[in-house]
Scaffold this motif. Structure first.
Motif, PDB file in Angstrom:
ATOM      1  N   GLU A 124      -9.211 -13.258   6.107  1.00 27.76           N
ATOM      2  CA  GLU A 124      -7.784 -13.499   5.831  1.00 27.76           C
ATOM      3  C   GLU A 124      -7.298 -12.542   4.744  1.00 27.76           C
ATOM      4  N   LEU A 125      -8.149 -12.325   3.736  1.00 28.56           N
ATOM      5  CA  LEU A 125      -7.782 -11.412   2.656  1.00 28.56           C
ATOM      6  C   LEU A 125      -7.737  -9.962   3.168  1.00 28.56           C
ATOM      7  N   TYR A 126      -8.736  -9.574   3.991  1.00 23.45           N
ATOM      8  CA  TYR A 126      -8.729  -8.205   4.538  1.00 23.45           C
ATOM      9  C   TYR A 126      -7.421  -7.952   5.293  1.00 23.45           C
ATOM     10  N   GLU A 127      -6.963  -8.965   6.037  1.00 26.80           N
ATOM     11  CA  GLU A 127      -5.738  -8.771   6.838  1.00 26.80           C
ATOM     12  C   GLU A 127      -4.539  -8.485   5.938  1.00 26.80           C
ATOM     13  N   ILE A 128      -4.521  -9.074   4.742  1.00 23.33           N
ATOM     14  CA  ILE A 128      -3.444  -8.791   3.789  1.00 23.33           C
ATOM     15  C   ILE A 128      -3.642  -7.410   3.168  1.00 23.33           C
ATOM     16  N   LEU A 129      -4.889  -7.126   2.773  1.00 23.18           N
ATOM     17  CA  LEU A 129      -5.146  -5.892   2.017  1.00 23.18           C
ATOM     18  C   LEU A 129      -5.116  -4.642   2.894  1.00 23.18           C
ATOM     19  N   ARG A 130      -5.356  -4.785   4.210  1.00 24.00           N
ATOM     20  CA  ARG A 130      -5.358  -3.599   5.075  1.00 24.00           C
ATOM     21  C   ARG A 130      -3.946  -3.060   5.287  1.00 24.00           C
ATOM     22  N   GLU A 131      -2.929  -3.817   4.836  1.00 29.32           N
ATOM     23  CA  GLU A 131      -1.561  -3.278   4.803  1.00 29.32           C
ATOM     24  C   GLU A 131      -1.500  -2.086   3.843  1.00 29.32           C
ATOM     25  N   PHE A 132      -2.366  -2.118   2.836  1.00 28.59           N
ATOM     26  CA  PHE A 132      -2.313  -1.119   1.764  1.00 28.59           C
ATOM     27  C   PHE A 132      -3.528  -0.200   1.755  1.00 28.59           C
ATOM     28  N   PHE A 133      -4.636  -0.691   2.269  1.00 28.09           N
ATOM     29  CA  PHE A 133      -5.912  -0.007   2.054  1.00 28.09           C
ATOM     30  C   PHE A 133      -6.715   0.172   3.345  1.00 28.09           C
ATOM     31  N   HIS A 134      -7.623   1.120   3.234  1.00 27.69           N
ATOM     32  CA  HIS A 134      -8.712   1.318   4.172  1.00 27.69           C
ATOM     33  C   HIS A 134      -9.919   0.705   3.449  1.00 27.69           C
TER      34      HIS A 134
ATOM     35  N   GLY B 247      -4.060 -26.178  -4.934  1.00 26.41           N
ATOM     36  CA  GLY B 247      -5.172 -26.475  -4.039  1.00 26.41           C
ATOM     37  C   GLY B 247      -5.893 -25.231  -3.543  1.00 26.41           C
ATOM     38  N   ASN B 248      -5.544 -24.039  -4.061  1.00 26.09           N
ATOM     39  CA  ASN B 248      -6.196 -22.820  -3.581  1.00 26.09           C
ATOM     40  C   ASN B 248      -7.542 -22.559  -4.253  1.00 26.09           C
ATOM     41  N   GLY B 249      -7.707 -23.096  -5.452  1.00 20.02           N
ATOM     42  CA  GLY B 249      -9.010 -23.098  -6.108  1.00 20.02           C
ATOM     43  C   GLY B 249      -9.670 -21.735  -6.227  1.00 20.02           C
ATOM     44  N   HIS B 250     -10.978 -21.721  -5.946  1.00 15.96           N
ATOM     45  CA  HIS B 250     -11.802 -20.530  -6.145  1.00 15.96           C
ATOM     46  C   HIS B 250     -11.794 -19.617  -4.919  1.00 15.96           C
ATOM     47  N   MET B 251     -11.581 -20.217  -3.747  1.00 10.96           N
ATOM     48  CA  MET B 251     -11.827 -19.491  -2.497  1.00 10.96           C
ATOM     49  C   MET B 251     -10.573 -19.072  -1.733  1.00 10.96           C
ATOM     50  N   LEU B 252      -9.404 -19.623  -2.055  1.00 13.54           N
ATOM     51  CA  LEU B 252      -8.256 -19.451  -1.154  1.00 13.54           C
ATOM     52  C   LEU B 252      -7.086 -18.707  -1.793  1.00 13.54           C
ATOM     53  N   LEU B 253      -7.379 -17.763  -2.694  1.00 10.87           N
ATOM     54  CA  LEU B 253      -6.278 -17.076  -3.380  1.00 10.87           C
ATOM     55  C   LEU B 253      -5.442 -16.223  -2.429  1.00 10.87           C
ATOM     56  N   TYR B 254      -6.008 -15.897  -1.254  1.00 10.69           N
ATOM     57  CA  TYR B 254      -5.213 -15.125  -0.282  1.00 10.69           C
ATOM     58  C   TYR B 254      -3.975 -15.906   0.182  1.00 10.69           C
ATOM     59  N   LEU B 255      -3.958 -17.215  -0.059  1.00 17.77           N
ATOM     60  CA  LEU B 255      -2.795 -18.026   0.330  1.00 17.77           C
ATOM     61  C   LEU B 255      -1.635 -17.904  -0.656  1.00 17.77           C
ATOM     62  N   GLU B 256      -1.872 -17.301  -1.818  1.00 22.54           N
ATOM     63  CA  GLU B 256      -0.791 -17.155  -2.792  1.00 22.54           C
ATOM     64  C   GLU B 256       0.342 -16.321  -2.182  1.00 22.54           C
ATOM     65  N   PRO B 257       1.547 -16.880  -2.116  1.00 20.58           N
ATOM     66  CA  PRO B 257       2.633 -16.185  -1.419  1.00 20.58           C
ATOM     67  C   PRO B 257       3.015 -14.849  -2.058  1.00 20.58           C
ATOM     68  N   ASP B 258       2.775 -14.693  -3.365  1.00 17.78           N
ATOM     69  CA  ASP B 258       3.176 -13.453  -4.038  1.00 17.78           C
ATOM     70  C   ASP B 258       2.095 -12.383  -4.030  1.00 17.78           C
ATOM     71  N   LEU B 259       0.946 -12.682  -3.427  1.00 15.13           N
ATOM     72  CA  LEU B 259      -0.188 -11.761  -3.540  1.00 15.13           C
ATOM     73  C   LEU B 259       0.153 -10.339  -3.076  1.00 15.13           C
ATOM     74  N   SER B 260       0.768 -10.209  -1.900  1.00 20.74           N
ATOM     75  CA  SER B 260       1.100  -8.871  -1.367  1.00 20.74           C
ATOM     76  C   SER B 260       1.966  -8.085  -2.340  1.00 20.74           C
ATOM     77  N   LYS B 261       2.980  -8.769  -2.851  1.00 24.45           N
ATOM     78  CA  LYS B 261       3.901  -8.128  -3.790  1.00 24.45           C
ATOM     79  C   LYS B 261       3.152  -7.668  -5.044  1.00 24.45           C
ATOM     80  N   GLN B 262       2.247  -8.519  -5.500  1.00 26.21           N
ATOM     81  CA  GLN B 262       1.499  -8.198  -6.723  1.00 26.21           C
ATOM     82  C   GLN B 262       0.546  -7.029  -6.497  1.00 26.21           C
ATOM     83  N   VAL B 263      -0.071  -6.987  -5.312  1.00 20.93           N
ATOM     84  CA  VAL B 263      -0.974  -5.869  -4.993  1.00 20.93           C
ATOM     85  C   VAL B 263      -0.162  -4.582  -4.907  1.00 20.93           C
TER      86      VAL B 263
END
Ligand SMILES: *[C@@H]1O[C@H](CO)[C@@H](O)[C@H](O)[C@H]1NC(C)=O
Ligand SMILES: *[C@@H]1O[C@H](CO)[C@@H](O)[C@H](O)[C@H]1NC(C)=O
Ligand SMILES: *[C@@H]1O[C@H](CO)[C@@H](O)[C@H](O)[C@H]1NC(C)=O
Ligand SMILES: *[C@@H]1O[C@H](CO)[C@@H](O)[C@H](O)[C@H]1NC(C)=O
Ligand SMILES: *[C@@H]1O[C@H](CO)[C@@H](O)[C@H](O)[C@H]1NC(C)=O
Length: 343
Positions: A132-142, A312-328
Motif C-alpha cells: 500500500e505504501l509502495y503504491e503511494i510512493l511510486r507516484e514520486f519514486f522508482h 488507529g493507524n499505530g505502528h503499521m498503517l501510516l500509509y493511511l494518513e491522508p496528508d502523507l502524499s502531500k508531505q512526501v
C-alpha cells in the motif's frame, strides 16, 4: 489446625518456595538471557514469523510493474550473502510494461528522470508487506525494496547491525553505480535504525543521500526495550542493565540512531503516530530534538517532524494518513533545493 512443628515446616516450605521462584525469575532468567545471543536475536530480528514464500511474481501479492531480483553481496569478514529485492517501477511507466515480458528494467535504472528510493522494512516484515505504501510512493519514486540477510529469501544467518548496514551500503553503491538519479532512503521501524547508520557510514566515504525518511523511528533498541512491561518489571533489579540491556549493545544490535543522526548531511523527515503501540511517540520526539539540537541545519539540512494524532493507524498503517502524499511531495522539493544549494 496446625501444630507447632507443622507450622514451622509450612513456613520454611513456603519460604524456600518463594526463594526458589524469586531466584528463577530474578536471577536465572536474566542470566540466561544475558548469555543467549540466540534469544536476544530472535527478539530484535524475529525472522521466524515470516512464512516462506515465492517472491518471483509480485502480482501474487497484488502489485504490478515489479521485477524480482537478487544481488550477491561479497563480505570479506563474514559470510557472502545473496539479497532478494523488488525493483518497483514509477507509476508513470507501469502501463508501458503490463503484458510486456521483455520490458527493459535496467534501462529505467539509468533514466535520471526518476528519483530512486531505497526502502528498508521493519524487523518482522519482508518486501511484500508494504505494498500500500509502495503504491503511494511510486507516484514520486522508482523504489528498491530489499530484504535484509536472513529475511524473506535472502540468504545469510549472521544478523548483526554491522553486517546488515554493510550489506545495505553495498546495495546503495550498486544502485549508485548504475544510476545518476538522486537516491533517497526510507526506513520503517527497525529499518530507520539501519537507514540512519547506513547514511552515517556513507558519509565517511563522502557519499550523500538526497533525503532520509524515518517512519516510526526510535533512539536505540535498548531505549525501546526499556518501555516494555517485562523490562520495566525487571528494572527494579540493579543487574538489569548488565544482564538484559548491555548484551544488546555488546552483541551488535542496538542501532543507536540517537548518535548516528547527528552525522546525517541531508534533510530528514520523521513520521510517527501518537498511538504507536510498539514504539512510543516520545521516543521519536527525543530523536527529533537530538537531531535539531545537534545538527547544523544550514549545512546538514532541516528536520521535519509529522506527529499524527491517534486514528488507529499505530505502528503499521501510516500509509493511511491522508496528508502523507502531500508531505512526501514537499519533503522531496525541500531535499532538491538543499542539494542544489550544496553543489
Ligand atoms: C517461484 O515461482 C516461479 C513461477 O512463478 C517459478 O519459476 C520458480 O521456480 C519458483 N521458485 C521457487 C523457489 O519455487
Ligand atoms: C566470499 O566470496 C569471495 C569471492 O567472491 C571469496 O574470495 C571469499 O572468500 C568469500 N568469503 C567467505 C567468507 O566465504
Ligand atoms: C521488533 O519486533 C518486536 C516484535 O517481535 C517488537 O516488540 C520490537 O519492538 C521490534 N524492535 C524494533 C527495534 O523494531
Ligand atoms: C555532502 O554533504 C555535505 C554537507 O552538506 C557537503 O559538504 C558535501 O560536499 C556533500 N558531498 C557530496 C559528494 O555531495
Ligand atoms: C552553522 O555553521 C555555521 C558555520 O559553519 C555557523 O555560522 C552557524 O552559526 C551554525 N549554525 C548553528 C545553528 O549552529
Amino acid at each position: 489446625m496446625c501444630s507447632g512443628k507443622c507450622c514451622i515446616f509450612c513456613t520454611v516450605y513456603t519460604a524456600v518456595l518463594v526463594f526458589l521462584v524469586g531466584l528463577l525469575l530474578f536471577v536465572i532468567v536474566p542470566v540466561i538471557f544475558m548469555f543467549s545471543v540466540g534469544i536476544q536475536k530472535s527478539l530484535v530480528f524475529p525472522t521466524y514469523i515470516i512464512e516462506p514464500k515465492n517472491y518471483s511474481n509480485s502480482e501474487d501479492y497484488g502489485i504490478t510493474g515489479v521485477r524480482n531480483m537478487y544481488i550477491d553481496v561479497p563480505n570479506a569478514n563474514t559470510e557472502n550473502v545473496t539479497l532478494g529485492l523488488w525493483q518497483i517501477l514509477p507509476k508513470e511507466i507501469v502501463s508501458d510494461i503490463i503484458k510486456n515480458d521483455e520490458y527493459n528494467f535496467d534501462g529505467v535504472l539509468s533514466n535520471e528522470k526518476y528519483k530512486i528510493l531505497l526502502y528498508l522494512h521493519g524487523n518482522g516484515s519482508d518486501r511484500t508487506k508494504s505494498i500500500e505504501l509502495y503504491e503511494i510512493l511510486r507516484e514520486f519514486f522508482h523504489i528498491f525494496a530489499v530484504d535484509y540477510r536472513g529475511y524473506g529469501d535472502s540468504t545469510g544467518s549472521d544478523l548483526t547491525e554491522t553486517n546488515m548496514v554493510n550489506d545495505m551500503k553495498y546495495i546503495f553503491k550498486w544502485i549508485q553505480e548504475r544510476s545518476k538519479s538522486k537516491i533517497f532512503v526510507w526506513g520503517h521501524s527497525l529499518g530507520t535504525g539501519i537507514a540512519t547508520h547506513l547514511i552515517a557510514e556513507l558519509k565517511k566515504e563522502h557519499i550523500n543521500s538526497t533525503g532520509l525518511v524515518l517512519e516510526a523511528p526510535f533512539t536505540s533498541v535498548i531505549d525501546v526495550m526499556r518501555t516494555h512491561p517485562v523490562v520495566k518489571f525487571y528494572s527494579v533489579l540493579p543487574w538489569t542493565e548488565a544482564t538484559i540491556l548491555n548484551p544488546i549493545k555488546t552483541n551488535d544490535m542496538n542501532f543507536d540512531s540517537k548518535s548516528y543522526i547527528t552525522d546525517i548531511d541531508c534533510p530528514i523527515m520523521i513520521l510517527h503516530a501518537e498511538d504507536d503501540e510498539i514504539i512510543p511517540y516520545n521516543i521519536a520526539t527525543e530523536l527529533y530534538y537530538t537531531a535539531i539540537n545537534n545538527r547544523n541545519s544550514t549545512y546538514q539540512g532541516d528536520v521535519t517532524f509529522h506527529l499524527y494524532p491517534p486514528k488507529g493507524n499505530g505502528h503499521m498503517l501510516l500509509y493511511l494518513e491522508p496528508d502523507l502524499s502531500k508531505q512526501v511531495r514537499s519533503f522531496i522539493d525541500q531535499c532538491l533545493d538543499f542539494s542544489k544549494k550544496n553543489l
